[in-house]
Scaffold this active site. Structure first.
Site, PDB file in Angstrom:
ATOM      1  N   LEU A  15      -3.187   1.228 -30.901  1.00 49.55           N
ATOM      2  CA  LEU A  15      -2.115   2.003 -30.293  1.00 49.55           C
ATOM      3  C   LEU A  15      -1.597   3.023 -31.288  1.00 49.55           C
ATOM      4  CD1 LEU A  15      -0.063  -0.778 -28.491  1.00 49.55           C
ATOM      5  CD2 LEU A  15      -1.600   0.885 -27.463  1.00 49.55           C
ATOM      6  N   CYS A  16      -1.108   4.131 -30.751  1.00 53.71           N
ATOM      7  CA  CYS A  16      -0.534   5.162 -31.608  1.00 53.71           C
ATOM      8  C   CYS A  16       0.630   4.570 -32.403  1.00 53.71           C
ATOM      9  CB  CYS A  16      -0.040   6.344 -30.764  1.00 53.71           C
ATOM     10  SG  CYS A  16      -1.419   7.337 -30.191  1.00 53.71           S
ATOM     11  N   PRO A  17       0.816   4.909 -33.645  1.00 51.85           N
ATOM     12  CA  PRO A  17       0.113   5.988 -34.337  1.00 51.85           C
ATOM     13  C   PRO A  17      -1.140   5.575 -35.095  1.00 51.85           C
ATOM     14  CG  PRO A  17       1.889   5.200 -35.718  1.00 51.85           C
ATOM     15  CD  PRO A  17       1.899   4.343 -34.471  1.00 51.85           C
TER      16      PRO A  17
ATOM     17  N   HIS B 128       3.749   4.177 -29.036  1.00 48.08           N
ATOM     18  CA  HIS B 128       3.062   3.196 -28.202  1.00 48.08           C
ATOM     19  C   HIS B 128       3.939   2.474 -27.188  1.00 48.08           C
ATOM     20  CE1 HIS B 128       4.207   1.554 -32.123  1.00 48.08           C
ATOM     21  NE2 HIS B 128       4.884   0.751 -31.343  1.00 48.08           N
TER      22      HIS B 128
END
Ligand code: SF4
Lengths: 75, 346
Positions: free
Chosen positions: A11-13, B44
């Protein structure tokens, strides 16, 4: 040279961090193809590229992943 | 004269953005640094939940950097951060937030980056009196000292109230052009944002990370207690951000998705967790953590059914997939909401 980076299931980042760290090892003109699953990358990787002077050549989806192609530019 | 270079701690909020702008205005070259501890509110979490879909899914630190025209270096500190969280010398704030140690750690990392990259000083968006723990006049020198940054740490927004730092002494920046902001009122920050045309900036309530959140902190402590140790991996702390966490007894906990976004996120953990979902009706995916007995799994299935579209049906079929085992189907009555004890909710 063309390289690949697997950033799926992150998942970002995290995909941005992986891209950043990989690009740091590459030379000007190299191409890095990043494979991801978090749609957040569609926003974050291009933003990261704009800030740091690299170029997004292409972004597309195939099956469950998103592939972003980055061209490395020098300082 | 050589152009001086500053590295700025960028959280994604307005204050660090203003601090950078103030220093850029003085002709200093600035680059940003942003630390990912795993507890950050960024990115997220918005991507996971449906109800957040209308919010921009941008990473605010990247957005801030782009607005300012600076480079941003995002650093993964997940592993190193464990020691900060588990053994904070200065203790915790209201929840599990070790803000003072955390700030000291981040400034220390920024100092190492500064030295490695031949930069001259560090800036942060700290304001005296803004946060109860880390942003007080008496704790600010602690951060400067313990990080080893000493007088190379400049807080532009409140510099006029603080002892002179190296960049000021050397004339790299002019103190009279820096800020004198104190306290929790945001008027001056908003006026500066207006002056420089910054709009649409993020306004995180409470802080930059989940550790300031009471319900998150409770889940974290509950996880440690039931495991008997305080180790954690990124997946553990990510999962605490998602779903309803229900612990009917000491043996196991359910993580029940609250919407389709969370369901698809939890599905990503199917290989690592025993999981279940209704097959006769629509409904959430549930992950099971711990060592449930057969009866526990049946209880979990009834709870899972209660949160799905079959909640009012007489019977719901739930398929259970144990890790590495054969899946089984149970036909069970959904548990009435009144039977799910309030204290089960973590
Ligand atoms: S809110 Fe979180 S990230 Fe911010 S200083 Fe406190 S512990 Fe660190």
């Amino acid at each position: 040279m063309k390289y690949q980076l697997d950033a799926t299931n992150l998942l970002c980042p995290m995909p941005v961090i992986r891209t950043q760290n990989r690009v740091a090892e590459l030379a000007e003109g190299d191409i890095l193809e990043v494979r991801c699953t978090d749609p957040g990358v569609l926003h974050d990787i291009p933003a990261w590229c704009r800030i740091n002077g690299h170029e997004v050549l292409d972004q597309h989806r195939d099956d469950a992943s998103i592939i972003i192609t980055v061209k490395v530019h020098g300082d | 004269m050589t152009q001086r270079k500053a590295v700025a701690l960028i959280s994604g909020g307005l204050d660090s953005m203003l601090a950078v702008k103030m220093i850029q205005e003085q002709g200093v070259h600035v680059e940003g640094i942003n630390f990912f501890t795993g507890f950050c509110v960024e990115g997220h979490t918005h991507a996971i939940r449906n109800r957040d879909q209308t919010k921009p899914k941008r990473n605010n630190a990247l957005w801030v950097a782009e607005q300012l025209g600076i480079k941003l270096h995002i650093i993964d500190v997940i592993d190193e951060y464990k020691d900060v969280l588990l053994n904070p010398k200065h203790g915790y704030g209201k929840n599990m937030n070790p803000c003072l140690d955390c700030k000291g750690f981040m400034v220390k990392k920024a100092r190492q980056w500064m030295e490695a990259n031949d930069f001259d000083f560090i800036i942060t968006g700290e304001v005296i009196g803004q946060r109860p723990m880390s942003q007080r006049k008496d704790t600010m020198p602690v951060i400067a000292r313990e990080s080893g940054a000493d007088d190379r740490l400049l807080r532009p927004l409140c510099a006029q109230h603080l002892p002179e730092t190296l960049p000021e002494r050397e004339g790299w920046v002019d103190t009279s052009q820096l800020g004198a902001i104190t306290g929790r009122s945001r008027h001056e920050q908003m006026a500066l944002a207006e002056k420089w045309g910054f709009r649409d900036y993020a306004t995180p309530a409470g802080g930059c990370c989940f550790l300031t959140d009471a319900s998150y902190s409770k889940k974290l402590v509950d996880m440690w207690q039931h495991r008997g140790n305080r180790e954690y991996e990124l997946d553990d702390i990510m999962l605490l951000k998602v779903g309803r966490h229900i612990r009917p007894n000491q043996r196991f906990k359910l993580i029940v998705a609250r919407d389709a976004g969370e369901t698809s996120y939890l599905k990503g953990y199917r290989k690592q967790f025993t999981h279940m979902a209704a097959t006769s009706h629509g409904g959430p995916v549930t992950l099971i953590e711990g060592e449930p007995t057969r009866d526990d799994l049946e209880l979990a299935a009834r709870i899972t059914a209660r949160f799905g579209q079959g909640r009012n049906a007489d019977l719901v079929t739930v398929e259970i997939h144990p890790v590495g085992g054969e899946s089984v189907e149970l036909s069970i009555p959904p548990m009435p909401a009144s039977e799910i004890a309030q204290q089960w909710y973590v």
